[in-house]
Motif scaffolding. Structure first.
Motif, short mmCIF file in Angstrom:
data_model
loop_
_atom_site.label_atom_id
_atom_site.label_comp_id
_atom_site.label_asym_id
_atom_site.label_seq_id
_atom_site.Cartn_x
_atom_site.Cartn_y
_atom_site.Cartn_z
N LEU A 24 41.93 12.69 34.17
CA LEU A 24 43.22 12.25 34.85
C LEU A 24 44.43 12.48 33.99
O LEU A 24 44.49 11.91 32.85
N ILE A 25 45.40 13.09 34.61
CA ILE A 25 46.77 13.29 33.78
C ILE A 25 47.98 12.43 34.11
O ILE A 25 48.91 12.66 33.58
N GLY A 26 47.70 11.93 35.33
CA GLY A 26 48.87 11.01 35.74
C GLY A 26 48.57 10.57 37.39
O GLY A 26 47.67 11.02 37.89
N PHE A 29 53.73 9.37 42.39
CA PHE A 29 53.82 8.96 43.55
C PHE A 29 52.64 8.14 44.00
O PHE A 29 52.08 8.07 45.34
N GLY A 30 51.82 7.46 43.23
CA GLY A 30 50.53 6.94 43.21
C GLY A 30 49.48 7.69 43.71
O GLY A 30 48.05 7.15 43.96
N ILE A 31 49.45 9.14 43.48
CA ILE A 31 48.40 9.87 43.53
C ILE A 31 47.80 10.20 42.06
O ILE A 31 48.58 10.91 41.71
N PRO A 32 46.43 9.98 42.15
CA PRO A 32 45.69 10.54 40.85
C PRO A 32 45.61 12.26 40.77
O PRO A 32 45.43 12.61 41.76
N VAL A 33 46.19 12.66 39.81
CA VAL A 33 46.27 14.02 39.36
C VAL A 33 45.32 14.48 38.29
O VAL A 33 45.28 13.80 37.37
N TYR A 34 44.21 15.14 38.55
CA TYR A 34 43.21 15.70 37.64
C TYR A 34 43.21 17.16 37.36
O TYR A 34 43.92 17.96 38.03
N ILE A 35 43.04 17.43 36.17
CA ILE A 35 43.13 18.85 35.75
C ILE A 35 41.67 19.27 35.45
O ILE A 35 40.83 18.51 34.69
N GLU A 84 51.21 21.58 44.79
CA GLU A 84 50.27 20.68 45.71
C GLU A 84 50.86 19.27 45.96
O GLU A 84 50.72 18.74 46.85
N VAL A 85 51.82 18.70 45.08
CA VAL A 85 52.40 17.42 45.30
C VAL A 85 53.26 17.64 46.52
O VAL A 85 53.51 16.69 47.02
N SER A 86 53.84 18.79 46.66
CA SER A 86 54.55 18.91 47.85
C SER A 86 53.66 18.66 49.35
O SER A 86 54.28 17.93 50.05
N VAL A 98 46.44 10.15 50.77
CA VAL A 98 46.29 11.17 49.87
C VAL A 98 45.43 10.49 48.67
O VAL A 98 45.64 9.58 48.20
N LYS A 99 44.18 10.98 48.48
CA LYS A 99 43.58 10.71 47.62
C LYS A 99 43.42 11.18 46.17
O LYS A 99 43.51 10.45 45.35
N GLN A 100 43.59 12.28 46.28
CA GLN A 100 43.68 13.00 44.64
C GLN A 100 44.32 14.45 44.90
O GLN A 100 44.28 14.92 46.06
N ILE A 101 44.87 14.75 43.68
CA ILE A 101 45.18 16.31 43.40
C ILE A 101 44.32 16.66 42.34
O ILE A 101 44.28 16.10 41.23
N THR A 102 43.78 17.87 42.48
CA THR A 102 42.99 18.62 41.37
C THR A 102 43.43 20.01 41.12
O THR A 102 43.65 20.78 42.01
#
Length: 387
Positions: A24-26, A29-35, A84-86, A98-102
């Motif tokens: 998890l890197i941040g 907009f309230g969306i968990p972003v994973y790398i 992806e965030v767009s 939106v649950k998450q971005i990976t």
């Protein structure tokens, strides 16, 4: 890359679950972003392949070429993130969760609710390429405005090129690319069925995978010395594998969903015998067999269901012990989430079962709450899996 719908896709789709791992890197907009750790592999590959080009464009840079190459890889990651965030911001504006971005090996995935109209599908899918085009034009402006011969000028030129290529590639009409989602929305609009769009875009994605692999094999023959380079084969193979796997998975999920209407609580229910919890297990099974019933429901003195006799627990218990143990010893207590109405079917039935994962559920008549029987998860799975 096309967003992964949840249908609850994020929770059910195997691809989405695979991509869920990472750091998890941040939470913009309230969306968990994973790398994903796989990004380190692609970063190393980009750094290795881009380094010699940096040296050719900036003579005398020496070993700093590797630092510039890694910086280029980091900017690529940032570009994918913006892409992806767009998707995700537009989805949120349209009322989709939106649950998450990976961010992973070959790009990124936005895991979100499945759009319920062709218009929403189109807008969410188009947002990513539009953002990439905007980034490409911004980088091009930097390329034009910055003095030539420097690191910034070189990075701007390459980021302009790669973002515009990323947009063009993602607009190719085949799933799992954004262009595939746009194609699906168009077919959905015309045919009136999302499933028709999914099948068309899924097969288009498979065709694209074959074309990418063919292009990788033939590129050197057309433009080079006739022998495909290792880099062409690696990148072409990775992209083709990604496209084929993604498209095939979409088609497989659609195939399963097309069989979901077979899953009807009323037809799959096992008629049950109601018994008190202190009844010996052997006697309860004898009564059920005599009545031709396949399930046991434990009720209290007022006839209210309190539990379901677990079939696996009964099978695991030696038969000689049945007369000496009560039904309650192999009973699983039930709560409201484990009580389903007989009118549930298809995706509604599956979603109801997912709220409280269990091997068995109590089925009652809607309205009256009269006990009909027990539905086993295994029976639903067999109904959906059978061709």
């Amino acid at each position: 890359m096309t967003p992964q719908g949840r249908d609850d896709d994020a929770d059910n789709d195997p691809a989405a679950r695979r991509l869920a791992g990472g750091f998890l890197i941040g939470r913009p907009f309230g969306i968990p972003v994973y790398i994903s750790p796989s990004w380190l592999l692609v970063a190393a590959l980009i750094t290795y392949t881009f380094g010699p080009y940096v040296e050719s464009q900036l003579p005398g840079i020496g070993q700093l070429k590797w630092g510039v190459s890694f910086l280029y890889a980091a900017f690529l990651l940032l570009s994918v993130f913006v892409h992806e965030v767009s998707h995700s911001i537009v989805a949120q504006r349209l009322g989709l969760e939106v649950k998450q971005i990976t961010l992973w090996l070959l790009g990124g995935v936005s895991t979100l609710d499945e759009p319920d109209t062709p218009r929403k599908e189109f807008l969410v899918a188009a947002a990513g390429p539009a953002a990439s085009i905007a980034l490409g034009l911004l980088a091009f402006a930097g390329y034009v405005g910055l003095p030539a011969g420097g690191v910034a000028h070189l990075l701007a030129s390459q980021l302009a090129f790669v973002n515009l290529v990323l947009a063009a590639f993602n607009l190719l009409p085949g799933l799992p690319l954004d262009g595939g989602a746009i194609l699906r929305s168009a077919v959905w609009k015309v045919a009136g069925r999302r499933s028709a769009g999914t099948v068309a875009a899924g097969w288009a994605g498979r065709v694209l995978a074959c074309l990418v692999l063919l292009a990788a094999l033939s590129r050197s023959a057309v433009f080079g010395n006739g022998e495909p380079s290792l880099i062409d084969l690696v990148w072409g193979g990775l992209i083709a594998m990604f496209l084929w796997t993604g498209a095939s998975q979409v088609l497989k999920v659609q195939q399963v969903r097309s069989r979901l209407p077979r899953a009807q609580a009323r037809t799959l229910v096992r008629p049950a015998l109601s018994v008190p919890g202190d009844l010996p297990l052997g006697e309860a099974i004898r009564r059920a067999r005599e009545a031709g019933l396949r399930a046991l429901v434990v009720t209290d003195s007022r006839g209210k269901p309190t539990g379901i006799v677990n079939e696996q627990a009964v099978v695991a218990t030696p038969e000689q012990r049945w007369p000496w143990m009560s039904v309650s010893a192999v009973t699983k207590s039930i709560d409201d989430a484990m009580i389903l109405t007989a009118d549930l079917a298809g995706e509604d039935l599956v979603r109801a079962m997912q709220r409280e994962p269990s091997s068995e559920y109590l089925v009652v008549e809607p309205g009256s709450q009269d006990i009909i029987g027990v539905i086993a998860t295994a029976d639903v799975e067999r109904a959906v899996a059978t061709r």
